[in-house]
Design a protein around this motif. Structure first.
Motif, short mmCIF file in Angstrom:
data_model
loop_
_atom_site.label_atom_id
_atom_site.label_comp_id
_atom_site.label_asym_id
_atom_site.label_seq_id
_atom_site.Cartn_x
_atom_site.Cartn_y
_atom_site.Cartn_z
N TYR A 1 0.82 -1.20 0.00
CA TYR A 1 0.00 0.00 0.00
C TYR A 1 0.86 1.26 0.00
O TYR A 1 0.38 2.34 0.30
CB TYR A 1 -0.92 0.02 1.23
N GLU A 2 2.13 1.15 -0.34
CA GLU A 2 3.05 2.28 -0.24
C GLU A 2 2.75 3.38 -1.25
O GLU A 2 2.70 4.54 -0.92
CB GLU A 2 4.48 1.77 -0.42
N ASP A 3 2.56 3.03 -2.51
CA ASP A 3 2.36 4.04 -3.56
C ASP A 3 1.00 3.81 -4.21
O ASP A 3 0.85 3.01 -5.12
CB ASP A 3 3.47 3.92 -4.61
N MET A 4 0.01 4.55 -3.75
CA MET A 4 -1.34 4.37 -4.27
C MET A 4 -1.62 5.26 -5.46
O MET A 4 -2.55 5.02 -6.23
CB MET A 4 -2.37 4.65 -3.16
N ASP A 5 -0.85 6.35 -5.65
CA ASP A 5 -1.12 7.29 -6.73
C ASP A 5 -0.25 7.07 -7.96
O ASP A 5 -0.59 7.52 -9.05
CB ASP A 5 -0.90 8.73 -6.24
N PRO B 1 0.78 4.22 -9.90
CA PRO B 1 0.41 3.37 -11.03
C PRO B 1 -0.58 3.98 -12.02
O PRO B 1 -0.38 3.84 -13.22
CB PRO B 1 -0.16 2.11 -10.37
N PRO B 2 -1.63 4.69 -11.59
CA PRO B 2 -2.51 5.29 -12.60
C PRO B 2 -1.80 6.29 -13.49
O PRO B 2 -2.06 6.36 -14.69
CB PRO B 2 -3.60 5.97 -11.77
N TYR B 3 -0.88 7.06 -12.93
CA TYR B 3 -0.15 8.03 -13.73
C TYR B 3 0.89 7.35 -14.61
O TYR B 3 1.18 7.81 -15.71
CB TYR B 3 0.51 9.08 -12.85
N ARG B 4 1.49 6.26 -14.15
CA ARG B 4 2.47 5.55 -14.94
C ARG B 4 1.85 4.94 -16.19
O ARG B 4 2.50 4.87 -17.23
CB ARG B 4 3.12 4.44 -14.10
N ILE B 5 0.61 4.52 -16.12
CA ILE B 5 -0.07 3.96 -17.29
C ILE B 5 -0.19 5.02 -18.37
O ILE B 5 0.04 4.77 -19.55
CB ILE B 5 -1.46 3.43 -16.90
N ILE B 6 -0.51 6.24 -17.98
CA ILE B 6 -0.70 7.32 -18.94
C ILE B 6 0.63 7.81 -19.51
O ILE B 6 0.74 8.10 -20.69
CB ILE B 6 -1.45 8.49 -18.27
N MET B 7 1.66 7.90 -18.69
CA MET B 7 2.88 8.59 -19.08
C MET B 7 4.00 7.64 -19.54
O MET B 7 5.09 8.11 -19.82
CB MET B 7 3.36 9.44 -17.92
N ASP B 8 3.78 6.35 -19.64
CA ASP B 8 4.84 5.42 -20.02
C ASP B 8 5.42 5.69 -21.40
O ASP B 8 6.60 5.49 -21.63
CB ASP B 8 4.34 3.98 -19.97
#
Length: 64
Positions: free
Chosen positions: A31-35, A37-44
């Motif tokens: 539960y360390e980084d909840m914000d 992954p959603p941004y990584r999907i967009i910015m990869d």
């Protein structure tokens, strides 16, 4: 009436397993980084560190 004792015991065991699973996930930092992954999907796609796909060898020879 005896089935109630069995069901209560099973409920307590099940809750203990759920608690153990939750504590394991917290200790493993799930539960360390909840914000992120959603941004990584967009910015990869814009990340220069991601290697681009290589064309198969047959296509590279034809295009040369």
């Amino acid at each position: 009436m005896e089935i109630l004792y069995v069901l209560m015991l099973l409920g307590v065991v099940f809750m203990g397993l759920l608690l153990a699973g939750f504590l394991w996930a917290v200790r493993q930092e799930q539960y360390e980084d909840m914000d992120g992954p959603p941004y990584r999907i967009i910015m990869d796609d814009d990340d220069p560190r991601i290697p681009r796909r290589q064309k198969p060898a047959a296509q590279q020879e034809k295009s040369s």
